[in-house]
Design a protein around this motif. Structure first.
Motif, PDB file in Angstrom:
ATOM      1  N   ASN A  28      -0.349  -3.199   1.017  1.00 48.50           N
ATOM      2  CA  ASN A  28       0.770  -3.010   0.106  1.00 48.50           C
ATOM      3  C   ASN A  28       2.108  -3.131   0.832  1.00 48.50           C
ATOM      4  OD1 ASN A  28       2.040  -2.161  -2.430  1.00 48.50           O
ATOM      5  ND2 ASN A  28       2.497  -0.271  -1.337  1.00 48.50           N
ATOM      6  N   SER A  31       7.973  -0.459  -1.081  1.00 45.32           N
ATOM      7  CA  SER A  31       8.543   0.683  -0.361  1.00 45.32           C
ATOM      8  C   SER A  31       8.475   1.986  -1.139  1.00 45.32           C
ATOM      9  CB  SER A  31       9.999   0.398   0.018  1.00 45.32           C
ATOM     10  OG  SER A  31      10.794   0.229  -1.146  1.00 45.32           O
ATOM     11  N   ILE A  34       4.206   3.594  -1.751  1.00 41.06           N
ATOM     12  CA  ILE A  34       3.640   4.309  -0.608  1.00 41.06           C
ATOM     13  C   ILE A  34       3.655   5.822  -0.833  1.00 41.06           C
ATOM     14  CG2 ILE A  34       5.780   4.622   0.728  1.00 41.06           C
ATOM     15  CD1 ILE A  34       4.146   3.642   3.186  1.00 41.06           C
ATOM     16  N   PHE A  57      -1.526   1.528   2.427  1.00 37.94           N
ATOM     17  CA  PHE A  57      -0.126   1.899   2.169  1.00 37.94           C
ATOM     18  C   PHE A  57       0.162   2.116   0.677  1.00 37.94           C
ATOM     19  CE2 PHE A  57       0.024  -0.693   6.109  1.00 37.94           C
ATOM     20  CZ  PHE A  57       0.459   0.286   6.983  1.00 37.94           C
ATOM     21  N   SER A  60       0.050   6.873   0.519  1.00 41.99           N
ATOM     22  CA  SER A  60      -0.316   7.389   1.836  1.00 41.99           C
ATOM     23  C   SER A  60       0.735   8.332   2.424  1.00 41.99           C
ATOM     24  CB  SER A  60      -0.553   6.233   2.817  1.00 41.99           C
ATOM     25  OG  SER A  60       0.579   5.385   2.884  1.00 41.99           O
ATOM     26  N   LYS A  61       1.902   8.433   1.785  1.00 41.55           N
ATOM     27  CA  LYS A  61       2.967   9.307   2.255  1.00 41.55           C
ATOM     28  C   LYS A  61       3.451  10.187   1.111  1.00 41.55           C
ATOM     29  CE  LYS A  61       3.132   7.334   6.331  1.00 41.55           C
ATOM     30  NZ  LYS A  61       2.710   8.050   7.555  1.00 41.55           N
ATOM     31  N   TYR A  67      10.399   8.266   6.208  1.00 39.61           N
ATOM     32  CA  TYR A  67       9.661   7.023   6.465  1.00 39.61           C
ATOM     33  C   TYR A  67      10.610   5.855   6.283  1.00 39.61           C
ATOM     34  CZ  TYR A  67       5.569   3.965   6.691  1.00 39.61           C
ATOM     35  OH  TYR A  67       4.634   3.025   7.083  1.00 39.61           O
ATOM     36  N   TYR A  72       7.131   1.375   8.921  1.00 39.68           N
ATOM     37  CA  TYR A  72       6.185   0.488   8.251  1.00 39.68           C
ATOM     38  C   TYR A  72       5.824  -0.689   9.146  1.00 39.68           C
ATOM     39  CZ  TYR A  72       4.167  -2.735   4.856  1.00 39.68           C
ATOM     40  OH  TYR A  72       3.324  -3.600   4.209  1.00 39.68           O
ATOM     41  N   TYR A  99      10.334  -4.445   3.795  1.00 33.85           N
ATOM     42  CA  TYR A  99       8.988  -4.299   4.352  1.00 33.85           C
ATOM     43  C   TYR A  99       8.402  -5.666   4.707  1.00 33.85           C
ATOM     44  CZ  TYR A  99       8.377   0.713   3.399  1.00 33.85           C
ATOM     45  OH  TYR A  99       8.475   2.080   3.423  1.00 33.85           O
TER      46      TYR A  99
END
Length: 292
Positions: A28, A31, A34, A57, A60-61, A67, A72, A99
């Protein structure tokens, strides 16, 4: 292969079919997808879609995590080299311009912005609007001010934060050097006829609301000061919760600002002469997969 394009164009659906054809997971490159707390407002792949194809991704956050595109780049490049041990082709999908650029070209080593500076800049932006960003950036870095998109608050905020942290103009820290990648990259920009794209965006906003966007926005309101929530869909909802606008105006602004974001994405993609464009409104799905 990188499958990208403006928000609402249909990347997710097509990427699932293409990943299965290529026997590749999906990396992924969005931005905001995630962040695990924002699945509705970011149109993240559903649990069912993630069962069909392994995704990296996505969720995951946390929105509370700091971040960056630099983070990334480090994580994605490590993952890509690891996956290439068993795969000949990998699929990356998303509309995160920074990204994608981080993976393709690499980013300059910039100082880590302290939380205090980030919060201070965001506080000024929320209180004084985009005009404050423009005026501040012109003072800190007149060179970058002349070439940045002055309608893109995210880029101006980033440049101001870095300039304040480094004590130098942001533009002086940009080397323009491209990093060498040990793999070939094919970038495909999906597009549609403009009116069709905008209709899809407007309809998608309504579907997000039906799925619970308002409740999702309320659940993360305590983090509204963070950069992760400086995002279309949530900013407008927060204004609605504050009583600054009514529900109808909130929906209209989310649709309008989503269309504006799509336009900025298309402008960004057109600057890259290494992209291949595919108007998917002209073909059926089987033909699109064959072309890809």
């Amino acid at each position: 292969m990188i499958l990208t394009g403006p928000t609402g164009v249909g990347k997710t659906e097509l990427s699932l079919d293409l990943a299965q054809e290529l026997k590749s997971p999906i990396i992924n490159a969005d931005s905001r997808q995630i962040y695990r707390e924002l699945p509705i407002g970011t149109a993240a792949p559903t649990a069912e879609e993630q069962k069909l194809v392994q995704h990296y991704f996505v969720g995951s956050k946390s929105v509370a995590d700091e971040y960056s595109a630099g983070d990334y780049e480090r994580e994605a490049i490590t993952l890509i080299y690891n996956l290439f041990r068993d795969k000949d082709i990998l699929l990356m999908c998303g509309g995160g311009m920074m990204y994608i650029d981080a993976v393709c070209n690499g980013l300059d080593a910039l100082p880590k912005v302290p939380k205090e500076i980030r919060q201070e800049v965001l506080r000024h932006y929320e209180a004084d609007g985009i005009e404050w960003l423009r005026a501040k950036l012109e003072v800190l870095d007149s060179d970058y001010f002349k070439r940045v998109d002055l309608c893109n608050p995210q880029r101006m905020i980033h440049a101001i934060e870095v300039s304040l942290t480094a004590g130098l103009p942001y533009s002086e820290l940009l080397t323009g050097k491209r990093k060498k990648r040990e793999f070939d990259i094919i970038k495909v920009v999906l597009n549609r006829e403009r009116s069709e794209l905008y209709n899809r965006i407007d309809s998608r906003v309504i579907k997000m609301l039906e799925r619970g966007l308002e409740e999702e926005a309320r659940s993360v309101m305590q983090y509204r000061h963070l950069n992760s929530l400086n995002t279309v869909g949530y900013k407008e909802m927060f204004s609605y919760f504050d009583g600054k606008i009514d529900k109808q105006e909130c929906v209209r602004l989310i649709q309008q600002n989503s269309r504006h974001y799509a336009k900025r994405q298309l402008t960004w993609f057109r600057r890259d002469n290494e992209t291949r464009w595919l108007d998917i409104s002209k073909y059926n799905k089987d033909d699109i997969l064959s072309l890809l």
